[in-house]
Design a protein around this motif. Structure first.
Motif, PDB file in Angstrom:
ATOM      1  N   CYS A 196       0.842  -1.194   0.000  1.00  0.00           N
ATOM      2  CA  CYS A 196       0.000   0.000   0.000  1.00  0.00           C
ATOM      3  C   CYS A 196       0.880   1.248   0.000  1.00  0.00           C
ATOM      4  N   PHE A 197       0.540   2.208  -0.847  1.00  0.00           N
ATOM      5  CA  PHE A 197       1.269   3.472  -0.933  1.00  0.00           C
ATOM      6  C   PHE A 197       0.269   4.620  -0.836  1.00  0.00           C
ATOM      7  N   LEU A 198       0.663   5.671  -0.105  1.00  0.00           N
ATOM      8  CA  LEU A 198      -0.228   6.810   0.095  1.00  0.00           C
ATOM      9  C   LEU A 198       0.513   8.107  -0.194  1.00  0.00           C
ATOM     10  N   TYR A 199      -0.098   8.959  -1.025  1.00  0.00           N
ATOM     11  CA  TYR A 199       0.485  10.236  -1.404  1.00  0.00           C
ATOM     12  C   TYR A 199      -0.594  11.318  -1.294  1.00  0.00           C
ATOM     13  N   GLY A 200      -0.168  12.540  -1.049  1.00  0.00           N
ATOM     14  CA  GLY A 200      -1.138  13.623  -0.974  1.00  0.00           C
ATOM     15  C   GLY A 200      -0.479  14.977  -1.091  1.00  0.00           C
ATOM     16  N   ALA A 243      -3.671  10.304  -3.367  1.00  0.00           N
ATOM     17  CA  ALA A 243      -3.560   9.132  -4.235  1.00  0.00           C
ATOM     18  C   ALA A 243      -3.224   7.913  -3.385  1.00  0.00           C
ATOM     19  N   LEU A 244      -3.949   6.845  -3.609  1.00  0.00           N
ATOM     20  CA  LEU A 244      -3.723   5.579  -2.915  1.00  0.00           C
ATOM     21  C   LEU A 244      -3.460   4.498  -3.959  1.00  0.00           C
ATOM     22  N   ILE A 245      -2.367   3.773  -3.784  1.00  0.00           N
ATOM     23  CA  ILE A 245      -2.058   2.643  -4.667  1.00  0.00           C
ATOM     24  C   ILE A 245      -2.128   1.368  -3.835  1.00  0.00           C
ATOM     25  N   LEU A 246      -3.005   0.457  -4.237  1.00  0.00           N
ATOM     26  CA  LEU A 246      -3.200  -0.805  -3.535  1.00  0.00           C
ATOM     27  C   LEU A 246      -3.533  -1.873  -4.567  1.00  0.00           C
ATOM     28  N   ASN A 247      -2.846  -2.997  -4.495  1.00  0.00           N
ATOM     29  CA  ASN A 247      -3.060  -4.093  -5.450  1.00  0.00           C
ATOM     30  C   ASN A 247      -2.867  -3.631  -6.891  1.00  0.00           C
ATOM     31  N   ASP A 248      -1.865  -2.778  -7.125  1.00  0.00           N
ATOM     32  CA  ASP A 248      -1.586  -2.247  -8.467  1.00  0.00           C
ATOM     33  C   ASP A 248      -2.782  -1.495  -9.039  1.00  0.00           C
TER      34      ASP A 248
END
Length: 495
Positions: free
Chosen positions: A60-64, A166-171
């Motif tokens: 899991c990646f989180l950006y803001g 922006a959230l990146i989870l499971n591609d």
């Protein structure tokens, strides 16, 4: 109670320091600026933007990026609180798309409520003092003390922020937005073309869907569109700002609203699959967008910034340097338009804080690229840019970093350390650009068939008898700046 909440606020400002940062991400920033009649800029207020870029568990990646106003309190609080609401085990790879959307929406709601809990004592004191301050005692010594305290409380509770997360989870990519920041997804094809996708529209007084939402509450959309601002901001969704959340009936434009007109509920965009995608994701604050659009117009702003990022990715080996270089280019472009006195100069008298976050998606950085030289001056070069979908043309600002002469190290004159592709003081920068533009060209095209450099045959790039490449870039401004700094040496460029 108030002291406990203030302590909680302070703890929120530092608890994320130990979280792992995402190494596939870089951030560039610039503070706000207003230009004087001589073209020199000065900062108006402390930086109010904020950002986050963390790597969680389970892929899991989180950006803001957060655009604060009337202070940085809400932007800072939101960046810390959102991280706590999303990266402490709430998300995992087993969640469905609907689960992720629900969790994102709930996180924004918690941020809003938690922030107002930290200022509710101050709001209560403000309301109590406002009732005490009657017209007959405003000029008394006690009344003046009350007025001073009210000003302090107003500074403590005022302010808000817009956000793009922006959230990146499971591609998969999910974008949650509140307000006027922007997210761009750039996908690179095998032939080097960049497809640019803007994810979502700004929640502002020009957004027809937002105007319809306000109309359903009884607010006149025509008046909102004409005013352009709601309590000083163009956003129709924002975090914090107690004035439009609790006291909206006191605002003439919103006084007839049957419900809360300015909301913090995010619009969730997705799902964008990132499987086998090569490219990059850009999150940017409203200040960066407005600076570029003020200088060049809004028509091709997305393509321009993507072209700038692609050009820097081909030259730099650090994402932090890439992001900062792009921000500096836009800052210089904005300033140059102002001092030029051209048609758009009237739009460029000032700019707000600028933040750009770049997250690469299997996109290669330059191997052994040229790092930014802190001791050298950056000279802007105007490069033509075109797009097959538009007949209009614009330009993209590239930069050549020229080394400082007679650099002092420990009191000793030393030669500057030059990277490959950086001209020496006596070398023509045109020849240097010839050695680097092939690499830039391969990674800096934009949507359509537009590219930073025109495709030219190998013969066209051969130097003539003077050692210069036939001109296809306007170096006028470059030579003027270089010559002004080195006038005693006779300057460079065509004589």
């Amino acid at each position: 109670m108030a002291a406990q909440r203030r302590n909680l606020m302070q703890s929120h400002q530092s608890w994320t320091d130990d979280l792992p940062l995402c190494e596939m991400c870089g951030v560039g920033t610039a503070t706000n600026c207003v230009y004087g009649s001589d073209g020199k800029g000065s900062q108006i207020h402390p930086n109010e933007d904020g950002h986050l870029r963390f790597r969680g568990e389970d892929g899991c990646f989180l950006y803001g990026v957060f655009n604060g106003y009337d202070g940085s309190r809400v932007a800072s609080f939101a960046s810390q609180c959102l991280t706590a609401e999303l990266l402490l085990g709430q998300l995992n790879s087993s969640h469905s798309d609907s689960d992720v959307r629900r969790i994102l929406t709930q996180a924004f709601d918690v941020v809003e409520k938690s922030y107002f809990e930290t200022i509710d004592d101050a709001l209560a004191e403000k309301a109590n003092l406002s009732n005490y301050l009657l017209p007959h005692n405003e000029l008394s010594s006690q009344g003046q003390k009350v007025q001073e305290r009210l000003k302090e409380l107003e500074l403590e509770v005022s302010g808000g922020a817009t956000a793009v997360v922006a959230l990146i989870l499971n591609d998969k990519l999910y974008i949650a937005s509140v307000g006027t920041n922007r997210a761009l997804l750039c996908k690179s094809s095998s032939d080097g073309q960049n497809q640019v996708l803007q994810i979502g529209r700004p929640h502002n007084t020009e957004n027809e869907e937002e105007l319809q939402r306000l109309a359903a509450l009884g607010v006149d959309p025509a008046r909102v569109r004409q005013a352009g601002l709601i309590s000083g901001q163009s956003s129709t969704r924002r975090l914090g700002d107690y004035r439009v959340k609790f006291n909206y009936n006191d605002i003439d434009l919103l006084s007839v609203a049957k419900g809360k007109p300015v909301i913090s509920e995010p619009e969730i965009h997705g799902v964008q699959s990132l499987e086998n995608v090569t490219g990059f994701l850009l999150l940017m604050s409203e200040g960066l967008i407005n600076a570029l659009e003020s200088a060049h117009g809004p028509e091709q702003a997305n393509q321009e910034i993507v072209a700038m990022v692609a050009a820097e990715l081909a030259l730099q080996n650090s994402l932090e340097a890439v992001a900062q270089s792009v921000v500096e280019r836009i800052k210089r472009l904005h300033h140059d338009v102002y001092v030029s006195g051209r048609q758009r100069a009237t739009f460029c008298s000032r700019h707000e804080d600028m933040t750009l976050l770049i997250r690469t998606l299997d996109y290669p950085l330059a191997e052994g690229g040229t790092p930014t030289n802190p001791s050298g001056r950056i000279y802007p070069v105007s490069v033509p840019y075109s797009n097959s979908l538009s007949t209009s043309k614009t330009s993209v600002m590239l930069s050549l970093v020229m080394p400082s002469q007679n650099t002092l190290t420990n009191g000793t004159n030393t030669a500057s350390t030059l990277e490959e592709g950086t001209p020496t003081p006596g070398q023509s920068p045109t020849a240097t650009l010839q050695s680097t533009n092939t690499q830039t060209q391969s990674s800096s095209s934009s949507s359509g068939d537009g590219s930073l450099f025109r495709q030219r045959g190998s013969q066209a790039a051969q130097p003539d008898e003077t050692g210069r490449v036939p001109p296809y870039i306007d170096f006028t401004q470059f030579y003027r700046l270089w010559g002004s700094d080195h006038s005693e040496g006779g300057g460079l460029g065509p004589q």
